[in-house]
Scaffold this motif. Structure first.
Motif, PDB file in Angstrom:
ATOM      1  N   ASP A  53     -42.831  -8.551  15.110  1.00 23.51           N
ATOM      2  CA  ASP A  53     -42.741  -8.855  13.694  1.00 23.51           C
ATOM      3  C   ASP A  53     -42.885  -7.585  12.876  1.00 23.51           C
ATOM      4  N   TYR A  54     -41.723  -7.095  12.464  1.00 23.99           N
ATOM      5  CA  TYR A  54     -41.656  -5.833  11.754  1.00 23.99           C
ATOM      6  C   TYR A  54     -42.556  -5.829  10.515  1.00 23.99           C
ATOM      7  N   ASP A  55     -42.408  -6.874   9.675  1.00 24.58           N
ATOM      8  CA  ASP A  55     -43.134  -6.886   8.398  1.00 24.58           C
ATOM      9  C   ASP A  55     -44.635  -6.997   8.611  1.00 24.58           C
ATOM     10  N   ALA A  56     -45.009  -7.864   9.554  1.00 25.45           N
ATOM     11  CA  ALA A  56     -46.432  -8.046   9.793  1.00 25.45           C
ATOM     12  C   ALA A  56     -47.045  -6.751  10.316  1.00 25.45           C
ATOM     13  N   ALA A  57     -46.327  -6.080  11.217  1.00 27.15           N
ATOM     14  CA  ALA A  57     -46.851  -4.832  11.767  1.00 27.15           C
ATOM     15  C   ALA A  57     -47.043  -3.815  10.643  1.00 27.15           C
ATOM     16  N   LYS A  58     -46.077  -3.783   9.740  1.00 25.46           N
ATOM     17  CA  LYS A  58     -46.156  -2.859   8.626  1.00 25.46           C
ATOM     18  C   LYS A  58     -47.367  -3.199   7.754  1.00 25.46           C
ATOM     19  N   ALA A  59     -47.563  -4.507   7.586  1.00 25.94           N
ATOM     20  CA  ALA A  59     -48.651  -4.958   6.714  1.00 25.94           C
ATOM     21  C   ALA A  59     -50.023  -4.580   7.264  1.00 25.94           C
ATOM     22  N   VAL A  60     -50.180  -4.602   8.599  1.00 25.19           N
ATOM     23  CA  VAL A  60     -51.485  -4.245   9.151  1.00 25.19           C
ATOM     24  C   VAL A  60     -51.623  -2.737   9.330  1.00 25.19           C
ATOM     25  N   GLY A  61     -50.705  -1.985   8.809  1.00 25.60           N
ATOM     26  CA  GLY A  61     -50.893  -0.540   8.742  1.00 25.60           C
ATOM     27  C   GLY A  61     -50.326   0.244   9.906  1.00 25.60           C
ATOM     28  N   ILE A  62     -49.452  -0.371  10.683  1.00 25.35           N
ATOM     29  CA  ILE A  62     -48.811   0.397  11.765  1.00 25.35           C
ATOM     30  C   ILE A  62     -47.686   1.232  11.154  1.00 25.35           C
ATOM     31  N   ASN A  63     -47.642   2.491  11.517  1.00 28.89           N
ATOM     32  CA  ASN A  63     -46.576   3.355  11.021  1.00 28.89           C
ATOM     33  C   ASN A  63     -45.313   3.060  11.830  1.00 28.89           C
ATOM     34  N   VAL A  64     -44.448   2.210  11.244  1.00 25.84           N
ATOM     35  CA  VAL A  64     -43.294   1.727  11.985  1.00 25.84           C
ATOM     36  C   VAL A  64     -42.345   2.862  12.347  1.00 25.84           C
ATOM     37  N   GLY A  65     -42.138   3.769  11.387  1.00 31.03           N
ATOM     38  CA  GLY A  65     -41.237   4.885  11.635  1.00 31.03           C
ATOM     39  C   GLY A  65     -41.688   5.705  12.828  1.00 31.03           C
ATOM     40  N   ARG A  66     -42.984   6.017  12.854  1.00 29.59           N
ATOM     41  CA  ARG A  66     -43.472   6.845  13.943  1.00 29.59           C
ATOM     42  C   ARG A  66     -43.423   6.078  15.265  1.00 29.59           C
ATOM     43  N   SER A  67     -43.770   4.826  15.181  1.00 29.65           N
ATOM     44  CA  SER A  67     -43.734   3.995  16.388  1.00 29.65           C
ATOM     45  C   SER A  67     -42.333   3.990  16.997  1.00 29.65           C
ATOM     46  N   ASN A  68     -41.313   3.821  16.137  1.00 27.66           N
ATOM     47  CA  ASN A  68     -39.941   3.819  16.633  1.00 27.66           C
ATOM     48  C   ASN A  68     -39.546   5.166  17.200  1.00 27.66           C
ATOM     49  N   ALA A  69     -39.954   6.228  16.519  1.00 23.64           N
ATOM     50  CA  ALA A  69     -39.597   7.564  16.995  1.00 23.64           C
ATOM     51  C   ALA A  69     -40.185   7.797  18.382  1.00 23.64           C
ATOM     52  N   PHE A  92     -35.271  13.930  17.406  1.00 23.03           N
ATOM     53  CA  PHE A  92     -34.250  14.314  16.416  1.00 23.03           C
ATOM     54  C   PHE A  92     -33.135  13.277  16.359  1.00 23.03           C
ATOM     55  N   ILE A  93     -32.731  12.819  17.538  1.00 20.03           N
ATOM     56  CA  ILE A  93     -31.642  11.835  17.573  1.00 20.03           C
ATOM     57  C   ILE A  93     -32.051  10.583  16.809  1.00 20.03           C
ATOM     58  N   GLU A  94     -33.300  10.169  16.995  1.00 18.69           N
ATOM     59  CA  GLU A  94     -33.771   8.954  16.337  1.00 18.69           C
ATOM     60  C   GLU A  94     -33.655   9.077  14.826  1.00 18.69           C
ATOM     61  N   ARG A  95     -33.960  10.283  14.316  1.00 20.53           N
ATOM     62  CA  ARG A  95     -33.816  10.547  12.871  1.00 20.53           C
ATOM     63  C   ARG A  95     -32.399  10.226  12.398  1.00 20.53           C
ATOM     64  N   PHE A  96     -31.413  10.687  13.208  1.00 17.50           N
ATOM     65  CA  PHE A  96     -30.014  10.479  12.844  1.00 17.50           C
ATOM     66  C   PHE A  96     -29.637   9.009  12.891  1.00 17.50           C
ATOM     67  N   LEU A  97     -30.128   8.339  13.950  1.00 18.83           N
ATOM     68  CA  LEU A  97     -29.672   6.969  14.176  1.00 18.83           C
ATOM     69  C   LEU A  97     -30.501   5.953  13.392  1.00 18.83           C
ATOM     70  N   ARG A  98     -31.561   6.411  12.721  1.00 18.92           N
ATOM     71  CA  ARG A  98     -32.479   5.472  12.074  1.00 18.92           C
ATOM     72  C   ARG A  98     -31.773   4.457  11.169  1.00 18.92           C
ATOM     73  N   PRO A  99     -30.787   4.902  10.381  1.00 27.16           N
ATOM     74  CA  PRO A  99     -30.138   3.915   9.508  1.00 27.16           C
ATOM     75  C   PRO A  99     -29.448   2.789  10.277  1.00 27.16           C
ATOM     76  N   LEU A 100     -29.208   3.000  11.579  1.00 27.81           N
ATOM     77  CA  LEU A 100     -28.491   1.968  12.335  1.00 27.81           C
ATOM     78  C   LEU A 100     -29.418   0.907  12.907  1.00 27.81           C
ATOM     79  N   GLU A 101     -30.732   1.194  12.924  1.00 28.56           N
ATOM     80  CA  GLU A 101     -31.656   0.273  13.562  1.00 28.56           C
ATOM     81  C   GLU A 101     -31.629  -1.084  12.875  1.00 28.56           C
ATOM     82  N   GLY A 102     -31.492  -2.119  13.673  1.00 32.12           N
ATOM     83  CA  GLY A 102     -31.499  -3.472  13.134  1.00 32.12           C
ATOM     84  C   GLY A 102     -30.235  -3.837  12.367  1.00 32.12           C
ATOM     85  N   ARG A 103     -29.208  -2.957  12.380  1.00 36.84           N
ATOM     86  CA  ARG A 103     -27.949  -3.294  11.699  1.00 36.84           C
ATOM     87  C   ARG A 103     -27.108  -4.197  12.587  1.00 36.84           C
TER      88      ARG A 103
END
Lengths: 617, 289, 385
Positions: free
Chosen positions: B173-189, B78-89
């Motif tokens: 590599d965020y973009d590359a991981a996304k491109a090969v189909g890794i669910n970045v959001g879930r991975s971070n959570a 739940f906390i990650e949901r709240f803080l998500r907008p801060l990631e990489g800021r």
């Protein structure tokens, strides 16, 4: 707002606003009870402290979690000197401000080596070290603090009265804020903001990054000292708990909620939050909860704070105005000096330069000689080391082997700002503009050739700073006209079309009238018209006396512009000569396209080197 | 000699706790680029949950610890949901945003459990071992053992499992991981949940060694963060080595400097960071001045 | 638009000057002086203590003790037919917040104040309270509070000098201990304990076998405790707050220190006993003016009322605040609801036999000059002899 409506109103709007504020500030105490008065007095102390944090963190981009400690140094120095050494209050106050400035410098030393969260934890640690020292040392009254600080004497005015103390604070506060704004809006602050947005580009433009960082911490220390002295005079008691981490985080929240990058924002945040905090003392846990939630929401939703809100709302309510067009470039007048330098004397020389990164050799024994007045092209396939070559020449990298000389001088180990002083300037492959600076300010940063020693004027002769600033502004306007950018003077660059951003970077690089200009893929992303304009501009720059070296993939552009072309492949020079000869060279064709293929098709940007690590300043 | 040995034992024990804290910092940072200053407050929540289970519900300590890890991990989602907008800021925002969240957690804990705090009895009652004249409390050995196991398990997870490798990919590599189909959001959570679980483990384990209260996170968090920095921020083995170093630094400055221990610790820390800005195991990616 | 700060500031500055000349004769704030002690409505008394943060348990106990006294008086009809209104303020154990609250009390017509529990906060509030003539009865025990010459500060218990002299006399006189080790923290309380206990030992011609200072944030005491163990003492004096002292004792036992610990008020509290573990604190020697709830009929009645009101056992801090509040209310009654210096004089003149002993105030604002010695047995404090 209609600008033609009432010029008189426009002209006097700001002074009238300040006048109104002054009257309100003067009359305010007559409306307040003694408790509110005391709360406001405390709030002003935090307001001054917040200006210091705003300068070091918001303006210069240096994380400083020891700002509250700097106030502690000021307050404790005042306390120790008045109660134990029997100094007069004001003598102690001056020494206290100096002591805080000194401690600010000490706390800032780690910023020369580390940034971001590393700097955060180091400064936080140093602030805990201070708390430990005042808690343990008997000189600082141990854990129980120092009481009995005398009331500051002021020509018969009784400053133990919170109402009269308010006016003292008001005067100091206004002066502090005015000085802070003055610094931020003139060249010292402009360089700091440039450094915050892009230390690499700022350094290449002549800014002494280490000196600027220390200056920011010095200012933070001086503001902390002033706040500390006022605290000591107001509360007349100091204890270790007053300068705690919780208070530091509160101060940080004030600055972030108010808006870090605007001193007005910092001040408003500080005043508002101290007052709110005190009004809520009776329901502390819920107040604490609410304060936490407000801080999170601000960080997530409004990263620019209260001060940033008008800027975010304005585009929503104001109709989109017609974007002005890029005006044509006005060529430089060809000078006699330029003709003289065009004699072909050697300006830049590289001898067997090798650049190695952990196991990877990016440049292998590259030798190069560029004569004054040349337009030299550097071409080569992706990853052949072209940008690395520029980084070595401009001082961002230090070559592993070999020597570089510029204008008959060994410049092998010089920092980028020294090279900039010697007349070397560059642009970057992936545009390095200052995110929060206007186009006009970009040019002013480029024009500003002052040395660090110049900054003493801020303390001794601000009028001189102001006059120099107006001269700088006039020069900037002239330069903006020349580059056709006058219509965008007040815009921030990243909101502009790409071609204009390129033009801004070029104008910034040329502002200092360099002897040698390095252009790293200046035509990437430009359309045909813009490319034609670029050719015209570069020629005019050369005719004005600036030698140009250009990395470019567009062979047509290289052919039409460059007198001589150097070809790099796998970190080595494989060919050099007139464009037509080089293009026909079989080893060049092979390097570009493998064996046998047609010699075009290399317009794409160069993605591979852009992935390499950022160079260091 | 005995003081010296005992100081080492004390330092290593502190280090084991800091290691668990630093691992959480490192994991969250390397997978999602978030410097989470609320980490120590998540630890406090974990400590409270474990304490509640042992003291009020009389569950066995190990069960309470596991329950605390699971519950805190879920809270972490739940906390990650709240803080998500801060990631990489930019760092200022992460700093103040996560500190703000820490304050929220602290107030919530105060509202639930009160401000007074709670003492947790030691779950291991056997006599301390004596090694070369220095006594090593058995519970300290438990904490050190758990820290080592946690580090190994985390390394194995990141290197050997699909999910772990995917997380590393996101970090690199965020973009590359996304491109090969890794669910970045879930991975971070999931990374954040594991980080929260580690914090809960640390909190549950320090409960009996310290005193559980809403403000307990403060100094543990700072020391744990310092440990992560010293090891090279984001490095898993670095977190452990850095933690042991900070633990020993703390206990030896307490020995030599007594009341001035914090002063000595943090000045030394600043000097070390300046000499070795990327930490012991740090990558060269830090943008130096 | 380019704003010219220089011109604006000049303008603003001159405007202030002009206004200053115009309004020079009247100064703000003179019209709304605090209306202390209006003759109608409830009698306003403030409790100022930490209600949040690390010291909040202390603050809660104090508030509960004061509230109990006030509710008992109000149930009997208040004073001269007027009810007593108790308001609590959270000082967060922060001196700056304390000064804000002091101004608030002054401007809102509070006649007296109970608190604070932190000597540092009280010291910060003193100048404002003295100027506003608000008597305050603090739970602080720092000797520094008695040296200011401020007639409005009263202690609701003994100073740390009294705690430590009683303890030292018991250790050296009754137990004939000669080898005493010390461990204290560097905070306000610990430093005060260290200096006053050390002074007592020196007066008795003794030197501590080991004198260790730890920080208030420390959690590992290995080196200090090992040094103490090697000095082979008969008793260890501990000068630290509840939680840290509990951790020290717990670690000491696991390092094989078996001799008893001795200390002041914090070492008699449940928080200390729970933190260290009941078995570990067995035999701890405590110097306290309020050993347990069963020492006298008065304390039994107090403990029963406290239990009834809050559902928890009464302890020292609640008792201190209760005594302090009783003294204040008695003085208000005998002085006919006086305020300011008259009220302070009435408090000084009040002779009150309370839970902590017989209060007889001297010029410095101290009313209790002795403590008793207790020993922790099976997790609770029992009087000696």
């Amino acid at each position: 707002m209609n600008p033609t409506l009432n010029p008189l109103l426009r002209r006097y709007r700001a002074p009238a606003g300040y006048l109104l504020l002054a009257v309100l500030a003067y009359l305010l105490p007559y409306q307040l009870g003694s408790y509110d008065m005391h709360v406001l007095d405390t709030a002003f102390v935090f307001g001054i402290l917040a200006i210091g944090l705003g300068i070091v963190m918001g303006i210069a981009g240096q994380i400083n979690l020891a700002q509250i400690t700097l106030m502690g140094v000021g307050a404790y120095t005042t306390a120790v000197l008045t109660t134990q050494e029997n100094y007069g209050f004001w003598v102690a106050a001056i020494l206290a401000v100096l002591a805080s400035g000194l401690v600010g410098l000490i706390i800032g030393v780690p910023a020369l080596r580390v940034q971001s969260h590393y700097l955060g934890i180091v400064t936080l640690g140093l602030s805990l070290a201070f708390t430990d020292w005042v808690t343990t040392s008997t000189l600082a009254g141990s854990g129980s603090g120092i009481s009995g600080i005398p009331v500051p004497p002021l020509g018969g005015i009784d400053l133990s009265d919170d109402y009269l103390y308010y006016y003292l604070e008001l005067v100091v506060f206004v002066l502090s804020l005015a000085f802070g704004l003055f610094v931020v809006r003139t060249r010292l602050g402009r360089r700091m903001r440039a450094m915050r947005d892009d230390p690499l580009a700022a350094g290449s433009g002549g800014a002494r990054i280490p000196v600027l960082r220390m200056t920011a911490f010095l200012l933070a220390g001086l503001y902390g000292g002033v706040a500390g002295v006022l605290y000591a005079g107001l509360i007349r008691f100091v204890a270790p708990e007053t300068f705690s981490t919780a208070d530091m985080f509160l101060l940080l929240a004030m600055v972030v909620i108010g808006g870090r990058q605007s001193l007005w924002g910092c001040v408003i945040g500080a005043l508002a939050l101290s007052v709110v905090q005190d009004e809520l003392t009776d329901l502390s846990t819920y107040a604490q909860l609410g304060y936490g939630i407000v801080v999170v929401i601000t960080a997530v939703v409004a990263p620019t704070g209260l001060a940033g809100l008008p800027g975010r709302i304005r585009p929503l309510i104001r109709r989109q105005r017609e974007q002005p067009a890029l005006a044509p470039f006005q060529p430089y007048p060809a000078t006699a000096a330029a003709r003289e330098t065009a004699t072909g004397r050697e300006l830049l020389r590289l001898d067997a330069v090798t650049m190695r990164f952990k196991g990877l050799t990016a440049l292998r024994e590259v030798s190069l000689s560029v004569g004054a007045g040349e337009i030299r092209g550097i071409v080569g396939p992706n990853g052949s080391g072209k940008t690395t070559l520029f980084n070595v020449i401009s001082g961002l990298y230090q070559a592993s082997q070999g020597t570089v000389s510029f204008a008959d001088r060994h410049v092998h180990n010089l920092r980028p700002y020294r090279l900039s002083d010697l007349g070397l300037s560059r642009t970057f492959q992936n545009l390095r503009l200052f995110r929060e600076l206007t186009v006009r300010e970009h040019v002013m940063v480029g024009l500003d050739r002052t040395r660090p020693g110049w900054a003493w004027r801020y303390a001794i002769w601000p009028v001189g700073v102001w006059r120099a600033e107006r001269r700088l502004g006039a020069q900037a306007d002239e330069l903006l006209d020349r580059y056709g950018l006058a219509g965008f003077a007040k815009a921030t660059p990243y909101a502009l079309p790409y071609g204009i951003q390129r033009r801004v970077e070029l104008a910034r690089a040329m502002a200092g009238e360099p002897r040698l200009l390095l252009l790293d893929e200046p035509a990437a992303g430009l359309n045909a018209t813009e490319k034609a304009q670029l050719v015209e501009i570069v020629r005019s720059i050369r005719d004005h006396g600036t030698t140009v070296i250009i990395i470019e993939h567009d062979m047509g552009l290289v052919m039409s512009l460059c007198g001589k072309v150097t070809v790099l492949a796998a970190g080595q020079v494989i060919a050099e000569g007139a464009p037509a000869d080089v293009a026909a060279n079989p080893s060049v064709i092979e390097a570009y396209l493998g064996r046998a293929a047609a010699p075009r098709q290399t317009d794409a940007a160069e993605p591979a080197p852009s992935k390499t690590k950022e160079p260091t300043v | 000699m005995q003081v010296f040995l005992q100081t080492i034992v004390g330092g290593l024990n502190l280090g084991a706790v800091y290691a668990l804290v630093a691992l959480g910092f490192a994991l969250v940072y390397r997978t999602m680029g978030l410097v989470n200053f609320a980490h120590a407050d998540v630890l406090m929540i974990g400590a409270y949950i474990a304490a509640t289970f042992t003291v009020s519900q009389h569950l066995p300590f190990a069960v309470a610890v596991l329950a605390s890890i699971v519950i805190t991990g879920v809270i972490g989602l739940f906390i990650e949901r709240f803080l998500r907008p801060l990631e990489g800021r930019d760092f200022d925002l992460m700093l103040i945003g996560t500190i703000g969240f820490g304050i929220v957690l602290e107030s919530v804990a105060t509202l639930i459990w009160g401000a007074t705090g709670e003492a947790v009895p030691s779950p291991v009652q056997t006599r301390p071992l004596v090694v070369f004249g220095a006594s090593v409390p058995t519970y300290d050995l438990v904490v050190m053992g758990v820290a080592v196991v946690a580090m190994l398990a985390l390394s194995l997870f990141l290197e050997r499992t699909r999910r772990g490798v995917a997380m590393q990919a996101v970090a690199m590599d965020y973009d590359a991981a996304k491109a090969v189909g890794i669910n970045v959001g879930r991975s971070n959570a999931i990374a954040f949940a594991i980080g929260a679980g580690l914090a809960a483990l640390a909190g549950a384990l320090v409960g009996p060694e310290l005193y559980v209260s809403p403000t307990m996170g403060g100094s543990i968090g700072i020391d744990g963060f310092a440990a992560a920095i010293l090891g090279g921020f984001g490095s898993i083995p670095g977190a452990v080595v850095g933690a042991l170093a900070v633990g020993l630094l703390n206990s030896f400055s307490a020995d030599y400097f007594q009341g001035y221990a914090d002063l000595a610790t943090f000045v030394l820390f600043a000097v070390i960071v300046m000499i070795k800005p990327t930490g012991l195991f740090g990558e060269k990616t830090v943008l130096r001045a | 638009m380019i704003v010219r700060p220089a011109r604006c500031i000049a303008l603003a500055g001159s405007a202030v000057l002009v206004l200053g000349v115009l309004a020079g004769c009247s100064k703000p704030g003179s019209s709304n002086t605090a209306s202390t002690g209006s003759s109608t409505g409830p009698i306003k008394i403030a409790v100022v203590d930490a209600q949040s943060g690390q010291d909040s348990s202390l603050g809660q106990w104090e508030y509960d003790g004061a509230k109990l006294a006030v509710s008992q008086w109000n149930a009997k009809g208040g004073i001269d037919g007027r009810q007593i209104q108790l308001t609590v303020f959270d000082d967060k154990a922060d001196p700056t917040t304390g000064t804000d609250i002091a101004s608030k009390l002054a401007s809102e017509g509070f006649v007296a104040m109970i608190g604070t529990a932190e000597s540092g906060v009280t010291a910060a509030m003193e100048p404002t309270l003295e100027a506003a003539k608000i008597p305050n009865i603090t739970s602080g025990q720092s000797p520094a509070l008695t040296k200011s010459g401020d007639p409005y500060v009263f202690l609701n218990g003994p100073t740390s000098v009294t705690y430590d002299s009683t303890l030292a006399a018991y250790l050296t006189g009754t137990l004939h201990d000669t080898k005493i080790a010390m461990i204290t923290n560097n905070g306000a309380y610990g430093a005060g304990e260290q200096s006053s206990f050390l002074a007592q030992l020196t007066a008795d011609g003794l030197k501590p076998t080991s004198n260790q200072v730890v920080t208030t944030t420390q959690t590992d005491f290995s080196s200090a405790l090992t040094a103490i163990k090697q000095s082979n003492p008969q008793v260890v004096f501990i000068g630290s707050e509840e939680v840290e002292a509990g951790l020290i004792v717990k670690q000491a036992r696991s390092l094989g220190i078996t001799v008893p610990f001795a200390g002041g008020a914090p070492q008699g509290t449940p928080v200390f006993i729970d933190t260290a573990g009941t078995a570990n604190v067995e035999g701890t020697i405590v110097s306290s003016p309020y050993l347990s709830n069963d020492t006298s009929a008065a304390s039994k009645a107090f403990a029963a009322a406290y239990q009834g009101a809050y559902g928890s056992a009464a302890e020292l801090h609640g008792a201190k605040a209760y005594d302090g509040t009783e003294i204040l209310l008695t003085a208000l009654k005998t002085s006919g609801l006086a305020t300011g210096l008259k009220l302070a004089d009435a408090i000084r003149a009040t002779q009150y036999d309370g839970l902590l002993g017989d209060f007889r105030y001297d010029k410095t604002g101290v009313g209790i000059f002795k403590t008793s010695i207790g020993i922790v047995k099976n997790g609770s404090l029992v009087a000696v002899g």
